[in-house]
Each structure stands twice: as structure tokens, then as C-alpha cells.
Scaffold this motif. Structure first.
Motif, PDB file in Angstrom:
ATOM      1  N   GLY A 239       0.923  -1.210  -0.027  1.00  0.00           N
ATOM      2  CA  GLY A 239      -0.143  -0.068  -0.060  1.00  0.00           C
ATOM      3  C   GLY A 239       0.824   1.338  -0.244  1.00  0.00           C
ATOM      4  N   LYS A 240       2.143   1.178  -0.735  1.00  0.00           N
ATOM      5  CA  LYS A 240       3.040   2.205  -0.739  1.00  0.00           C
ATOM      6  C   LYS A 240       3.417   2.607  -2.207  1.00  0.00           C
ATOM      7  N   GLY A 241       3.944   3.794  -2.375  1.00  0.00           N
ATOM      8  CA  GLY A 241       4.637   4.239  -3.745  1.00  0.00           C
ATOM      9  C   GLY A 241       5.946   3.818  -3.754  1.00  0.00           C
ATOM     10  N   ILE A 242       6.382   4.074  -4.828  1.00  0.00           N
ATOM     11  CA  ILE A 242       7.813   3.396  -5.127  1.00  0.00           C
ATOM     12  C   ILE A 242       8.886   4.666  -5.355  1.00  0.00           C
ATOM     13  N   PHE A 243      10.011   4.457  -4.596  1.00  0.00           N
ATOM     14  CA  PHE A 243      11.177   5.463  -4.671  1.00  0.00           C
ATOM     15  C   PHE A 243      11.985   4.698  -5.641  1.00  0.00           C
ATOM     16  N   PHE A 244      12.263   5.076  -6.753  1.00  0.00           N
ATOM     17  CA  PHE A 244      13.042   4.390  -7.701  1.00  0.00           C
ATOM     18  C   PHE A 244      14.617   5.144  -7.541  1.00  0.00           C
TER      19      PHE A 244
ATOM     20  N   VAL B 148      25.882   7.017  -1.831  1.00  0.00           N
ATOM     21  CA  VAL B 148      25.818   7.700  -0.628  1.00  0.00           C
ATOM     22  C   VAL B 148      24.417   7.666  -0.085  1.00  0.00           C
ATOM     23  N   TYR B 149      23.268   7.528  -1.261  1.00  0.00           N
ATOM     24  CA  TYR B 149      21.740   7.336  -0.723  1.00  0.00           C
ATOM     25  C   TYR B 149      21.707   5.969  -0.173  1.00  0.00           C
ATOM     26  N   GLU B 150      22.089   5.062  -0.863  1.00  0.00           N
ATOM     27  CA  GLU B 150      21.985   3.573  -0.236  1.00  0.00           C
ATOM     28  C   GLU B 150      22.651   3.445   1.180  1.00  0.00           C
ATOM     29  N   THR B 151      23.707   4.001   1.292  1.00  0.00           N
ATOM     30  CA  THR B 151      24.374   3.679   2.582  1.00  0.00           C
ATOM     31  C   THR B 151      23.433   4.696   3.750  1.00  0.00           C
ATOM     32  N   ALA B 152      23.183   5.837   3.288  1.00  0.00           N
ATOM     33  CA  ALA B 152      21.982   6.570   4.217  1.00  0.00           C
ATOM     34  C   ALA B 152      20.895   5.737   4.530  1.00  0.00           C
ATOM     35  N   LEU B 153      20.338   5.354   3.599  1.00  0.00           N
ATOM     36  CA  LEU B 153      19.110   4.192   3.745  1.00  0.00           C
ATOM     37  C   LEU B 153      19.551   3.233   5.013  1.00  0.00           C
ATOM     38  N   LEU B 154      20.706   2.792   5.226  1.00  0.00           N
ATOM     39  CA  LEU B 154      21.147   1.648   6.033  1.00  0.00           C
ATOM     40  C   LEU B 154      21.535   2.397   7.475  1.00  0.00           C
ATOM     41  N   ARG B 155      22.088   3.700   7.360  1.00  0.00           N
ATOM     42  CA  ARG B 155      22.646   4.574   8.721  1.00  0.00           C
ATOM     43  C   ARG B 155      21.840   5.532   9.183  1.00  0.00           C
ATOM     44  N   ASP B 156      21.373   6.187   8.258  1.00  0.00           N
ATOM     45  CA  ASP B 156      20.648   7.464   8.554  1.00  0.00           C
ATOM     46  C   ASP B 156      19.020   7.216   9.044  1.00  0.00           C
ATOM     47  N   GLN B 157      18.685   6.794  10.260  1.00  0.00           N
ATOM     48  CA  GLN B 157      17.411   6.447  10.799  1.00  0.00           C
ATOM     49  C   GLN B 157      16.417   7.580  10.255  1.00  0.00           C
ATOM     50  N   GLU B 158      16.557   8.789  10.426  1.00  0.00           N
ATOM     51  CA  GLU B 158      15.829   9.770  10.151  1.00  0.00           C
ATOM     52  C   GLU B 158      15.470   9.851   8.668  1.00  0.00           C
ATOM     53  N   PHE B 159      16.391   9.848   7.653  1.00  0.00           N
ATOM     54  CA  PHE B 159      16.329   9.866   6.327  1.00  0.00           C
ATOM     55  C   PHE B 159      15.613   8.456   5.786  1.00  0.00           C
ATOM     56  N   ALA B 160      15.964   7.393   6.524  1.00  0.00           N
ATOM     57  CA  ALA B 160      15.434   6.182   5.898  1.00  0.00           C
ATOM     58  C   ALA B 160      14.038   6.317   6.352  1.00  0.00           C
ATOM     59  N   ALA B 161      13.376   6.867   7.627  1.00  0.00           N
ATOM     60  CA  ALA B 161      12.223   6.660   8.040  1.00  0.00           C
ATOM     61  C   ALA B 161      11.320   7.626   7.132  1.00  0.00           C
ATOM     62  N   ALA B 162      12.039   8.768   6.419  1.00  0.00           N
ATOM     63  CA  ALA B 162      11.328   9.537   5.607  1.00  0.00           C
ATOM     64  C   ALA B 162      10.788   9.010   4.615  1.00  0.00           C
ATOM     65  N   ILE B 163      11.489   7.969   3.882  1.00  0.00           N
ATOM     66  CA  ILE B 163      11.356   7.444   2.532  1.00  0.00           C
ATOM     67  C   ILE B 163      10.503   6.173   2.927  1.00  0.00           C
TER      68      ILE B 163
END
Length: 361
Positions: A46-51, A63-78
Motif C-alpha cells: 500500500g505504498k508508492g515506489i522510490f526508484f 551515498v543514498y543507499e548507505t544513508a538508507l542503512l545508517r541514517d534512521q531519520e532519512f530512511a524513515a522519511a522514505i
């Protein structure tokens, strides 16, 4: 005890439902998948896609893929509203997204809602804060289109370009479903692709339409759109769609042979500058012959270091003739060096990779 039993059952049932709902809120990051697979996963969640359109060796992409693993705030936003799908167009079989958007620039982000509607297309190394701001704007109902163009499309408005990509993406979903199950009939493809072509025709939307007509054994229309696809013979199209061009040639002429195309043949794939004094500038040339049957047209040249520049001395080479590539090296550091030069063209071998080596003592 009997009077409490219904309450106990309701409590257990409520806890089970809550646990299921929490389990549903998963962080999903998929790699190198088809659009159909990404779309199905998004529908399930029930979500969109972030390609993320990426390539091996692209530091900004990592940088972005690492941030999705390590930056909880950034990951949560996506992950709050999107599943993530990273598509590396340099890996065989995963070129579809770059073909849809007609671009190999990386990183490039496409954001869709849960129904597959494109809400944003953003190109380049965008700061993380800008991405979260974009997501906020998208949630507020905005459509964003930044630093991206289908090609030389300055005459086409951003909403129209987005509509073109949307129509091609919809057609890609239909084609994926057909490829997955030959029992599926992609009846919506012609309407999507004709809309896309009416806005901005390029190789891939014509290619998909030719393939559609081929599947329903409409040979006449298949050949019409194959011809139209092959009209895009610029170096970019030749490089991006090299193998697909052969399919189009074969649709038109089952006896087609790659020998009928231009063929770029360098006099050497590697040359040495020998000893180069620090602070000096040296030049060297490669001869490039066209041993094919059609005119060879050069596209862009790239190098792997700002210290090395390359340019072709001719825009095109007739069949049986020669041209030259000039490489300029600036010796800014001591030590041995080896730098790659990449030349795009419309040849049957669409990208040449040459090497210049030497030593700065």
C-alpha cells in the motif's frame, strides 16, 4: 470464567491484528527487479515506489543507499510511504528504467504513488534534506520535475515530459506482465505508447510499440514502428539501445547482419606516453577506422580523470575511411598512471574503451 472467555478471545484477536499491522510496516529495498515486481510489491504494501536509477562505480548513488542503512531519520522519511527499488542500468537485464526515461545519468530518482502515478523525477546528486523536502511536497499533492530532460526537449514543458515518461512507464508494466506470462494480453500498450510518441518520440517508445505489434502478428505495423525506432541513429540511441536495434533490424529484414552497420576499429586499444615531466602537457592520437558499411557517427567522449581530455577530430567517418581521436594528458602528480577514454558512436560496437599510460617521475 465462562463470562470472561469472550473478552479474552477479543483481546487475543485484537493483539493478533495489531501485530499483523505492525509487521506490515516494513522497510523494503529491492534491487535490480522488473517494474512489474516493484509495482506488485508496492501494491501489497500500500505504498508508492522510490526508484533510484544507478550505476556501478557511481559514488553519489552509494551515498543514498548507505544513508538508507545508517541514517534512521532519512530512511524513515522514505520508507514511511515508499518501497525503494534500486535499478543498476549497467547490469545486463536491468536497463529498462534508463530506457524508459531515455537517460543514463546517475543518480536519478523517480517517485510514484501507490497507483503508479509519477509524482517526481529528480536528477543529480541531490542533498538528503532536499529529498525529504521533495517527499513532503509530493505528499502535499505537488508534482516535481528537476534537472532532468528526456533529451533535447527544451520545447516541451515539464508536465508534458512527465506525461511522456508516465505513458512509457505504463507500457513497460504491460510489457513486463506479458513477458512474465504469455497468457497476458497487453491490450493497453498501443494507447500508452501512441500517447508517449505524440509528446516526444524516441527509440524506446517506438521499439515497445513495434514489439507489441510483433506479438499480435501485425507485421505491417511492427515494421512501421521498427523503422521509426531506427530513425534515432544518434550516438546516444545507438549506445543505449544497441542490442534492441538489432531486434528492430531483424523485424524489418530477417536476413539482417551487423556487418551492414558502421564498425569502429582503433589502431590500438592502449598507448604509452612514456616518461612525462610533472607539470607538462602531452598529447597522443589514436587512429580509428570505419570498417563497416555505413557512416560512423561519433557521440560524446568521456575520461576517468579530469587530468585527461579526449576529443574526436572528425564528427563522422565514411565507410572504409579513417579518423583520429586526440587525448591530452596533464601531468599533475608523480607516479605511474593509466587513464581510460570512452567514445560513444553509432557503431555496431557502440562504445570504445581506450587506455593511455605512462610515468610521471
Amino acid at each position: 470464567m465462562k463470562n470472561n472467555l469472550p473478552n479474552l478471545v477479543c483481546m487475543v484477536l485484537a493483539m493478533f491484528i495489531l501485530s499483523c499491522k505492525s509487521a506490515e510496516k516494513r522497510n523494503i529495498h529491492l534491487y535490480n527487479i522488473s517494474y512489474d515486481t516493484a509495482f506488485s510489491a508496492a501494491q501489497t504494501e500500500g505504498k508508492g515506489i522510490f526508484f533510484i536509477s544507478k550505476a556501478d562505480g557511481c559514488p553519489a548513488c552509494e551515498v543514498y543507499e548507505t544513508a538508507l542503512l545508517r541514517d534512521q531519520e532519512f530512511a524513515a522519511a522514505i520508507y514511511k510511504d515508499y518501497i525503494v527499488a534500486s535499478i543498476d542500468h549497467m547490469r545486463p537485464g536491468n536497463e529498462w528504467l534508463s530506457r524508459v526515461i531515455n537517460a543514463t545519468a546517475t543518480p536519478l530518482f523517480i517517485i510514484t504513488d501507490k497507483n503508479g502515478e509519477i509524482r517526481a523525477i529528480i536528477s543529480g546528486a541531490v542533498p538528503k534534506k532536499k529529498i525529504t523536502d521533495i517527499l513532503t511536497a509530493v505528499s502535499a499533492g505537488k508534482h516535481l520535475f528537476e534537472h532532468y530532460a528526456l533529451s533535447d526537449t527544451s520545447h516541451i514543458s515539464a508536465p508534458r515530459q512527465m506525461a511522456c515518461v508516465q505513458a512509457t512507464l505504463n507500457a513497460q508494466l504491460e510489457w513486463d506482465r506479458y513477458e512474465k506470462s504469455k497468457q497476458y494480453t497487453p491490450d493497453k500498450m498501443p494507447a500508452y505508447l501512441k500517447e508517449s510518441i505524440s509528446i516526444y518520440p524516441y527509440f524506446y517508445n517506438n521499439y515497445l510499440l513495434a514489439r507489441y505489434y510483433s506479438t499480435i502478428r501485425d507485421t505491417a505495423n511492427a515494421r512501421i514502428y521498427a523503422h521509426q525506432a531506427l530513425e534515432f541513429h544518434d550516438a546516444k540511441s545507438a549506445g543505449m539501445f544497441h542490442m534492441l536495434r538489432r531486434e528492430m533490424h531483424l523485424l524489418i529484414d530477417p536476413e539482417y547482419s551487423p556487418e551492414k552497420e558502421p564498425l569502429a576499429v582503433p589502431d590500438s586499444v592502449e598507448k604509452s606516453l612514456g616518461l612525462v615531466q610533472e607539470g607538462s602537457v602531452r598529447k597522443i592520437r589514436f587512429k580509428i577506422s570505419n570498417s563497416g558499411k555505413q557512416t560512423l557517427i561519433f557521440g560524446k567522449t568521456y575520461t576517468d580523470c579530469p587530468c585527461t581530455l579526449a576529443k574526436t577530430l572528425q564528427d563522422s567517418i565514411a565507410p572504409g575511411k579513417d579518423g583520429e581521436l586526440e587525448v591530452t594528458f596533464s601531468a599533475t602528480e608523480t607516479g605511474s598512471f593509466g587513464h581510460a577514454v570512452f567514445i560513444h558512436s553509432n557503431a555496431a560496437n557502440p562504445m570504445l574503451q581506450l587506455m593511455v599510460k605512462g610515468i610521471v617521475p
